[in-house]
Design a protein around this motif. Structure first.
Motif, PDB file in Angstrom:
ATOM      1  N   GLU A 141       0.851  -1.192   0.000  1.00 63.63           N
ATOM      2  CA  GLU A 141       0.000   0.000   0.000  1.00 63.63           C
ATOM      3  C   GLU A 141       0.882   1.236   0.000  1.00 63.63           C
ATOM      4  OE1 GLU A 141      -2.946  -0.180   3.094  1.00 63.63           O
ATOM      5  OE2 GLU A 141      -3.393  -2.285   2.652  1.00 63.63           O
ATOM      6  N   MET A 142       0.508   2.214  -0.817  1.00 66.26           N
ATOM      7  CA  MET A 142       1.382   3.394  -0.939  1.00 66.26           C
ATOM      8  C   MET A 142       0.600   4.652  -1.279  1.00 66.26           C
ATOM      9  SD  MET A 142       2.953   2.108  -4.498  1.00 66.26           S
ATOM     10  CE  MET A 142       2.665   0.441  -3.996  1.00 66.26           C
ATOM     11  N   TYR A 143       1.272   5.764  -1.080  1.00 68.03           N
ATOM     12  CA  TYR A 143       0.722   7.075  -1.434  1.00 68.03           C
ATOM     13  C   TYR A 143       1.522   7.588  -2.624  1.00 68.03           C
ATOM     14  CZ  TYR A 143      -0.486  12.036  -0.893  1.00 68.03           C
ATOM     15  OH  TYR A 143      -0.920  13.325  -1.099  1.00 68.03           O
ATOM     16  N   PHE A 144       0.809   7.941  -3.693  1.00 71.00           N
ATOM     17  CA  PHE A 144       1.451   8.498  -4.886  1.00 71.00           C
ATOM     18  C   PHE A 144       1.564   9.994  -4.697  1.00 71.00           C
ATOM     19  CE2 PHE A 144       1.562   4.986  -7.792  1.00 71.00           C
ATOM     20  CZ  PHE A 144       2.462   5.421  -8.751  1.00 71.00           C
ATOM     21  N   VAL A 145       2.758  10.499  -4.589  1.00 76.89           N
ATOM     22  CA  VAL A 145       2.915  11.900  -4.222  1.00 76.89           C
ATOM     23  C   VAL A 145       2.422  12.831  -5.336  1.00 76.89           C
ATOM     24  CG1 VAL A 145       4.566  13.663  -3.495  1.00 76.89           C
ATOM     25  CG2 VAL A 145       4.749  11.342  -2.608  1.00 76.89           C
ATOM     26  N   GLU A 146       2.792  12.548  -6.600  1.00 74.95           N
ATOM     27  CA  GLU A 146       2.378  13.439  -7.713  1.00 74.95           C
ATOM     28  C   GLU A 146       0.867  13.590  -7.782  1.00 74.95           C
ATOM     29  OE1 GLU A 146       5.532  10.895 -10.200  1.00 74.95           O
ATOM     30  OE2 GLU A 146       3.615  11.221 -11.211  1.00 74.95           O
ATOM     31  N   GLY A 147       0.197  12.444  -7.722  1.00 75.90           N
ATOM     32  CA  GLY A 147      -1.257  12.471  -7.897  1.00 75.90           C
ATOM     33  C   GLY A 147      -1.998  12.747  -6.604  1.00 75.90           C
ATOM     34  N   GLY A 148      -1.330  12.587  -5.479  1.00 79.00           N
ATOM     35  CA  GLY A 148      -1.984  12.757  -4.188  1.00 79.00           C
ATOM     36  C   GLY A 148      -3.009  11.673  -3.924  1.00 79.00           C
TER      37      GLY A 148
END
Ligand code: EPU
Length: 336
Positions: A141-148
């Motif tokens: 599980e992760m957070y995509f920084v560019e897309g938020g």
């Protein structure tokens, strides 16, 4: 909760214990806080500092350091034969192993005592004694920084290989791992085929989970230096994977050279520790840095070494191995 620090000494946040300062560091407890964190402190340049067990800082850090602290272990589903567990990125990996062994769940016992946090495990696909993290990881599980946005990536899309994953390549610097999902088995599945493991397990009375964990901990303690005593980052180098002809050429000269089949066909994995040892570098020392005297794969900070001293010495080790065997070993540790 989000905690923000400025001009913070990070010598206790990296297992090499090199003394550097981070301009800005932020810790967060829950994945849901990440959008707010980036809104408040976000910068173009950031880096995830997890347990700091596989990193060498060579200078003060200008980037925003981000440390995940979610330390929850949660069972998300259970069948007659297996249990799926969600593990927060901030869980100490060995606490997870202890948790699973206490509950008689099989899968990660050979990975006992590997330093670091669960969120870092998929990045280099940690491995030891014939087992790799990828054998039990089902999703990350992760957070995509560019897309938020938040994404759960199934293991088959994580590009796992020997000390490899997409997190070191296409997703590097783009995502923050917030949790891993692993599947542990209720059915005994001892894997004792590596090195001294079988002997140590038999000496403890047979292949129970507790005995395997105890055996692995004892083997590791006998070879690997304790980071609390002697700064280090575990294996400093990767075991080189070479064409089989290269391995055969060396085997003709050194028939006792350890070698293992590689995941790629036609290739062979050699032991960097053996190459360094055979090249006469085991125990070698320069200033405050040394090749560990019990395991040549590990570089140690004898006290007060800077990151650049370590790296300089590491490249002397690389050059000596290259000169002796015409093989180029490379660092496994991240260098910042
Ligand atoms: N060897 C030597 N001299 C040495 C070190 C090793 O001759 O100083 C020989 C050993 O006798 C053995 C072979 O090289 O025949 C391999 O050594 P070992 O079994 O100690 O393991 P390794 O291949 O050197 C890898 C991992 C370790 C992991 C062990 C156990 C890498 C880069 N390292 O080491 O992982 O604990 O296997 O499975 O793949 C880490 O990543 O930080 C780490 C410690």
């Amino acid at each position: 909760m989000i905690r923000y620090y400025e001009n913070i000494d990070i010598s206790e946040r990296n297992s090499f214990h090199v003394r550097q300062v981070a301009k800005r560091l932020v810790e967060f407890d829950r994945a849901e806080e990440l959008p707010e964190l980036f809104e408040r402190y976000g910068s173009e340049s950031w880096y995830v500092l997890s347990g700091g067990n596989n990193i060498l800082f060579t200078k003060d850090v200008e980037q925003l350091l981000i440390t995940p602290c979610d330390d929850r272990i949660e069972v998300i589903s259970e069948s007659e034969t297996a249990v799926r567990v969600k593990v927060g990125a901030g869980v100490e990996w060995d606490d997870l192993v202890a948790w699973s062994v206490e509950r008689e769940l099989w899968g990660i016992e050979n990975l006992s005592l590997i330093p670091g946090k669960a969120g870092a495990a998929p990045v280099q696909n940690i491995g030891a004694y014939g087992v790799e993290a990828k054998d039990t990881i089902r999703a990350v599980e992760m957070y995509f920084v560019e897309g938020g946005n938040f994404v759960t990536l199934a293991a088959e899309h994580c590009g796992f290989g020997y000390r490899e994953s997409v997190f070191k390549h296409s997703l590097k610097g783009r995502v923050i791992i917030t949790a891993i999902e692993i599947e542990l088995s209720k059915t005994p599945n001892p894997r004792l085929g590596y090195g001294d493991v079988v002997r140590e397990v038999e000496a403890r009375g047979g292949a129970t989970l507790a005995n395997i964990r105890d055996a692995i901990c004892s083997i590791r303690r006998s070879k690997l230096p304790d980071t609390a005593v002697l700064g280090n980052a575990g294996s400093f180098f990767k075991n080189p994977v070479v064409e089989s002809e290269v391995a055969e050429r060396l085997l003709a000269k050194y028939p006792d050279m350890p070698h293992y089949p590689a995941q790629e066909e036609g290739k062979v994995k050699l032991a960097a520790g053996w190459l360094i040892d055979k090249a006469g570098m085991k125990g070698a020392k320069k200033g405050n840095v040394a090749v560990h005297e019990r395991q040549a794969l590990v570089l140690v900070n004898l006290g007060g070494a800077t990151g650049s001293e370590v790296i300089e010495f590491a490249y002397e080790v690389v050059a000596t191995v290259k000169e002796r065997f015409a093989i180029e070993i490379s660092p496994e540790v991240n260098i910042l």
